[in-house]
Write a protein that holds these residues in place. Structure first.
Motif, PDB file in Angstrom:
ATOM      1  N   ALA A 269       0.109  -6.898   0.478  1.00 23.50           N
ATOM      2  CA  ALA A 269      -1.330  -7.112   0.332  1.00 23.50           C
ATOM      3  C   ALA A 269      -2.008  -5.872  -0.244  1.00 23.50           C
ATOM      4  CB  ALA A 269      -1.948  -7.478   1.682  1.00 23.50           C
ATOM      5  N   GLN A 270      -1.591  -4.691   0.212  1.00 24.38           N
ATOM      6  CA  GLN A 270      -2.164  -3.457  -0.321  1.00 24.38           C
ATOM      7  C   GLN A 270      -1.822  -3.287  -1.798  1.00 24.38           C
ATOM      8  OE1 GLN A 270      -0.620  -0.418   2.237  1.00 24.38           O
ATOM      9  NE2 GLN A 270      -2.144  -0.756   3.843  1.00 24.38           N
ATOM     10  N   MET A 271      -0.580  -3.574  -2.145  1.00 20.73           N
ATOM     11  CA  MET A 271      -0.174  -3.462  -3.546  1.00 20.73           C
ATOM     12  C   MET A 271      -0.924  -4.466  -4.402  1.00 20.73           C
ATOM     13  SD  MET A 271       3.914  -2.571  -2.997  1.00 20.73           S
ATOM     14  CE  MET A 271       4.438  -3.744  -4.149  1.00 20.73           C
ATOM     15  N   GLN A 272      -1.140  -5.671  -3.883  1.00 26.88           N
ATOM     16  CA  GLN A 272      -1.885  -6.682  -4.626  1.00 26.88           C
ATOM     17  C   GLN A 272      -3.322  -6.230  -4.839  1.00 26.88           C
ATOM     18  OE1 GLN A 272      -0.547  -9.443  -5.977  1.00 26.88           O
ATOM     19  NE2 GLN A 272      -2.495  -9.765  -6.964  1.00 26.88           N
ATOM     20  N   GLN A 273      -3.924  -5.614  -3.820  1.00 29.03           N
ATOM     21  CA  GLN A 273      -5.285  -5.102  -3.978  1.00 29.03           C
ATOM     22  C   GLN A 273      -5.329  -4.013  -5.035  1.00 29.03           C
ATOM     23  OE1 GLN A 273      -6.436  -3.817  -0.071  1.00 29.03           O
ATOM     24  NE2 GLN A 273      -7.051  -5.870   0.597  1.00 29.03           N
ATOM     25  N   GLN A 274      -4.328  -3.143  -5.037  1.00 26.60           N
ATOM     26  CA  GLN A 274      -4.286  -2.080  -6.035  1.00 26.60           C
ATOM     27  C   GLN A 274      -4.153  -2.663  -7.436  1.00 26.60           C
ATOM     28  OE1 GLN A 274      -1.083   0.415  -4.770  1.00 26.60           O
ATOM     29  NE2 GLN A 274      -2.274   1.435  -3.165  1.00 26.60           N
ATOM     30  N   VAL A 275      -3.296  -3.671  -7.578  1.00 31.91           N
ATOM     31  CA  VAL A 275      -3.115  -4.311  -8.885  1.00 31.91           C
ATOM     32  C   VAL A 275      -4.415  -4.988  -9.308  1.00 31.91           C
ATOM     33  CG1 VAL A 275      -1.941  -6.196 -10.071  1.00 31.91           C
ATOM     34  CG2 VAL A 275      -0.634  -4.574  -8.710  1.00 31.91           C
TER      35      VAL A 275
ATOM     36  N   GLN B 147      -7.404  -4.186  -8.453  1.00 38.28           N
ATOM     37  CA  GLN B 147      -8.377  -3.157  -8.815  1.00 38.28           C
ATOM     38  C   GLN B 147      -8.081  -2.588 -10.190  1.00 38.28           C
ATOM     39  OE1 GLN B 147      -8.207  -0.319  -5.640  1.00 38.28           O
ATOM     40  NE2 GLN B 147      -9.427  -1.567  -4.241  1.00 38.28           N
ATOM     41  N   MET B 148      -6.788  -2.456 -10.511  1.00 42.46           N
ATOM     42  CA  MET B 148      -6.420  -1.914 -11.816  1.00 42.46           C
ATOM     43  C   MET B 148      -6.726  -2.914 -12.925  1.00 42.46           C
ATOM     44  SD  MET B 148      -2.856  -0.045 -10.768  1.00 42.46           S
ATOM     45  CE  MET B 148      -2.371   0.291 -12.436  1.00 42.46           C
ATOM     46  N   GLN B 149      -6.563  -4.209 -12.618  1.00 38.88           N
ATOM     47  CA  GLN B 149      -6.777  -5.229 -13.645  1.00 38.88           C
ATOM     48  C   GLN B 149      -8.242  -5.612 -13.788  1.00 38.88           C
ATOM     49  OE1 GLN B 149      -4.209  -8.432 -12.537  1.00 38.88           O
ATOM     50  NE2 GLN B 149      -2.412  -7.513 -13.471  1.00 38.88           N
ATOM     51  N   ALA B 150      -9.041  -5.360 -12.771  1.00 41.97           N
ATOM     52  CA  ALA B 150     -10.454  -5.725 -12.834  1.00 41.97           C
ATOM     53  C   ALA B 150     -11.122  -4.876 -13.914  1.00 41.97           C
ATOM     54  CB  ALA B 150     -11.124  -5.490 -11.490  1.00 41.97           C
ATOM     55  N   PRO B 151     -11.899  -5.520 -14.752  1.00 39.55           N
ATOM     56  CA  PRO B 151     -12.571  -4.744 -15.799  1.00 39.55           C
ATOM     57  C   PRO B 151     -13.565  -3.782 -15.156  1.00 39.55           C
ATOM     58  CG  PRO B 151     -13.423  -6.977 -15.748  1.00 39.55           C
ATOM     59  CD  PRO B 151     -12.264  -6.907 -14.794  1.00 39.55           C
ATOM     60  N   ALA B 152     -13.552  -2.594 -15.695  1.00 40.72           N
ATOM     61  CA  ALA B 152     -14.477  -1.595 -15.169  1.00 40.72           C
ATOM     62  C   ALA B 152     -15.888  -2.003 -15.530  1.00 40.72           C
ATOM     63  CB  ALA B 152     -14.152  -0.224 -15.741  1.00 40.72           C
ATOM     64  N   THR B 153     -16.717  -2.117 -14.548  1.00 41.78           N
ATOM     65  CA  THR B 153     -18.101  -2.493 -14.815  1.00 41.78           C
ATOM     66  C   THR B 153     -18.819  -1.273 -15.360  1.00 41.78           C
ATOM     67  OG1 THR B 153     -18.672  -1.975 -12.532  1.00 41.78           O
ATOM     68  CG2 THR B 153     -18.173  -4.267 -13.026  1.00 41.78           C
ATOM     69  N   PRO B 154     -19.416  -1.433 -16.506  1.00 38.57           N
ATOM     70  CA  PRO B 154     -20.109  -0.281 -17.074  1.00 38.57           C
ATOM     71  C   PRO B 154     -21.307   0.086 -16.208  1.00 38.57           C
ATOM     72  CG  PRO B 154     -20.569  -2.232 -18.369  1.00 38.57           C
ATOM     73  CD  PRO B 154     -19.555  -2.607 -17.337  1.00 38.57           C
ATOM     74  N   ALA B 155     -21.496   1.354 -16.094  1.00 39.10           N
ATOM     75  CA  ALA B 155     -22.643   1.818 -15.332  1.00 39.10           C
ATOM     76  C   ALA B 155     -23.902   1.445 -16.091  1.00 39.10           C
ATOM     77  CB  ALA B 155     -22.563   3.323 -15.140  1.00 39.10           C
TER      78      ALA B 155
END
Length: 118
Positions: free
Chosen positions: A64-70, A72-80
């Protein structure tokens, strides 16, 4: 003629009593050992099952932790969100470059759309 001595048939003699006691004691010891062995095997199996359950739980948590990390890595970075003064300054710079002839109309439109987020 010689007569055999008469043997009393009531209670067993000393040797018979000792033999019977040895058989009873041996049987009791074997039964106790068998019961103790069965209890030890059951306790060992229960401990192994508990360890297996715990290992599965830990692996699920790690997964579950690894899936969350993946994720987070795949989620597009929301521009500030750009602040208004910076956006206006950048648009002015683009307009100046376009006016100076450094940017073509298409390049200016693409850069402007990128800045405005559309």
């Amino acid at each position: 003629m010689l007569r055999r001595p008469v043997v009393a048939r009531g209670r067993p003699g000393l040797l018979g009593t000792m033999a019977r006691t040895a058989v009873v004691a041996g049987t009791a010891t074997a039964v106790v050992g068998g019961v103790r062995g069965a209890q030890n095997r059951k306790a060992q199996e229960a401990a192994e099952q508990q360890a297996a359950r715990q290992a599965v739980t830990e692996q699920q948590q790690q997964l579950a932790q690894m899936q969350q990390q993946v994720d987070q890595m795949q989620a597009p970075a929301t521009p500030a969100p750009a602040s208004s003064p910076d956006l206006i300054t950048e648009l002015k710079k683009l307009a100046d470059l376009h006016t100076a002839g450094v940017l073509t109309d298409d390049e200016f439109a693409a850069a402007k759309a990128r800045l405005l987020g559309s």
